[in-house]
Design an enzyme around this catalytic site. Structure first.
Site, mmCIF file in Angstrom:
data_model
loop_
_atom_site.group_PDB
_atom_site.id
_atom_site.type_symbol
_atom_site.label_atom_id
_atom_site.label_comp_id
_atom_site.label_asym_id
_atom_site.label_seq_id
_atom_site.Cartn_x
_atom_site.Cartn_y
_atom_site.Cartn_z
ATOM 1 N N ASP A 9 0.856 -1.184 0.000
ATOM 2 C CA ASP A 9 0.000 0.000 0.000
ATOM 3 C C ASP A 9 0.893 1.236 0.000
ATOM 4 O O ASP A 9 1.724 1.429 0.889
ATOM 5 C CB ASP A 9 -0.900 -0.006 1.242
ATOM 6 N N ASP A 108 -3.032 2.469 -6.062
ATOM 7 C CA ASP A 108 -2.028 2.647 -5.014
ATOM 8 C C ASP A 108 -1.865 1.419 -4.125
ATOM 9 O O ASP A 108 -1.227 1.502 -3.069
ATOM 10 C CB ASP A 108 -2.368 3.860 -4.150
ATOM 11 N N GLU A 109 -2.407 0.275 -4.540
ATOM 12 C CA GLU A 109 -2.255 -0.923 -3.718
ATOM 13 C C GLU A 109 -2.366 -2.177 -4.565
ATOM 14 O O GLU A 109 -3.003 -2.188 -5.614
ATOM 15 C CB GLU A 109 -3.270 -0.956 -2.570
#
Length: 358
Positions: A9, A108-109
């Site tokens: 993350d 974003d992860e």
């Protein structure tokens, strides 16, 4: 070697991208949202850790963020292209790691699946690879399934890592409120509390049939299993198949007439339909999101009589939903989501019933 799931993350991703290209912002409260004008109606997309210290968070109206922010705070507009490019570079760096399977679940992860005797070493390799490629930092959750890895990441932030498995699940999570479980929001937390279930351990020890009676045969089993940290453990790199496409608009001036509402809904429905049509898949259900002034949000939907590839069928369904809105109430946001029929091929990977992929 054991099979491990790593959840990667990015730390304050959007704000971090902005600081990376504007080094003079380092250490300042940075708030990204809308067009960067806190006098306009928009919400915070992300806030730097320095801004979060003042109680500013994602989803907060920019006007409220401005009242909370100190004088030195910096407001910036959303730059989707920059974030997409940074995301591409992050995922490319992770995909290049030896022996890992990469499953992207957001810009974003992602999850990494790996067989190793030292998952923390792989986590460090992932952090180093991302930083060397982009200059950005990330946190890594190490778990024996996706749920535990996802939750573990929060204990590693920022720039760290944490291991959460069946062995230490109750030591770490047992006395935490159910709200700390991934996928449990305030409404679900409240409904669980009405059954005397307030902590993670109480959820694990509860009667599954009671939870099923409250939430249904699918979600009830899912929520009960969360109490023990149960979840899928296979990391899958097949491309994600979108379930729906949506468009929404926050209006700088409230909509006050039926004609304004219908025009806005027609436009949004047309845009959402076009996104579905580009994939060549029929629409099966239409959802309408409304935010009444000052800030009450409701969402409701309607299943179509039959799957359709006709634009006017989707627009008409959205307009019909708009006709059910509360009469006389001013509207500050509208959104239309078109849900598509899934491809005929069955998905071989176990998915969670919340947010689809994980």
């Amino acid at each position: 070697m054991g099979a491990w799931v790593l959840h990667v993350d990015m730390d304050q991703f959007i704000a971090a991208v902005e600081v990376l290209r504007r080094p003079e912002l380092a250490g300042l409260p940075v708030i990204v949202g809308g067009r960067g004008d806190p006098t306009e109606r928009a919400v915070v997309s992300t806030a730097s850790y320095e801004a979060r210290a003042f109680g500013i968070g994602s989803g907060m109206p920019l006007k409220i963020a401005a009242r909370k922010a100190p004088p030195e705070a910096v407001f910036l507009p959303v730059d989707h292209a920059a974030y997409e490019q940074a995301s591409h570079e992050v995922m490319a760096a992770l995909r290049a790691l030896p022996g890992v399977v990469l499953e992207i679940i957001g810009w974003d992860e992602c999850f990494l699946g790996v067989e190793t005797d030292d998952p923390e070493a792989v986590a460090r390799q992932a952090q180093d690879a991302v930083f060397e490629a982009t200059g950005l930092h990330c946190s890594v959750g190490v778990g024996d399934n996706k749920i535990r890895a996802k939750i573990a990441t929060e204990f590693g932030k920022p720039r760290g890592m944490f291991r959460l498995t069946r062995e230490n699940w109750f030591d770490v999570m047992g006395e935490k409120p159910t709200r700390d479980l991934w996928g449990v929001g305030p409404k679900v937390q409240k409904r669980l509390a009405e059954h005397g279930i307030r902590t993670v351990r109480e959820l694990a020890d509860s009667d599954e049939s009671e939870v099923v009676a409250e939430f249904g045969p699918k979600m009830g089993v899912w929520y009960h299993g969360l109490g023990s940290g149960k979840g899928p453990d296979v990391v899958d790199d097949t491309p994600w198949v979108a379930r729906s496409h949506s468009r929404e608009t926050t209006f700088q001036q409230n909509l006050v007439t039926d004609a304004e509402v219908v025009d806005a809904v027609r436009a949004l429905a047309g845009q959402a339909f076009a996104d579905c049509a580009a994939e060549g898949r029929p629409v099966i259900r239409v959802h309408l999101k409304v935010r009444y002034a000052p800030f009450e949000t409701k969402t409701f939907g309607r299943k179509l009589a039959a799957p359709t590839v006709d634009r006017e069928d989707v627009v008409a369904a959205a307009v019909a939903l708009a006709a059910t809105l509360d009469e006389g109430r001013e509207i500050r946001l509208l959104g239309v989501r078109a849900e598509m029929a899934m491809p005929e091929a069955e998905d071989p990977i176990e998915r969670t019933p919340v947010r689809g992929r994980i």
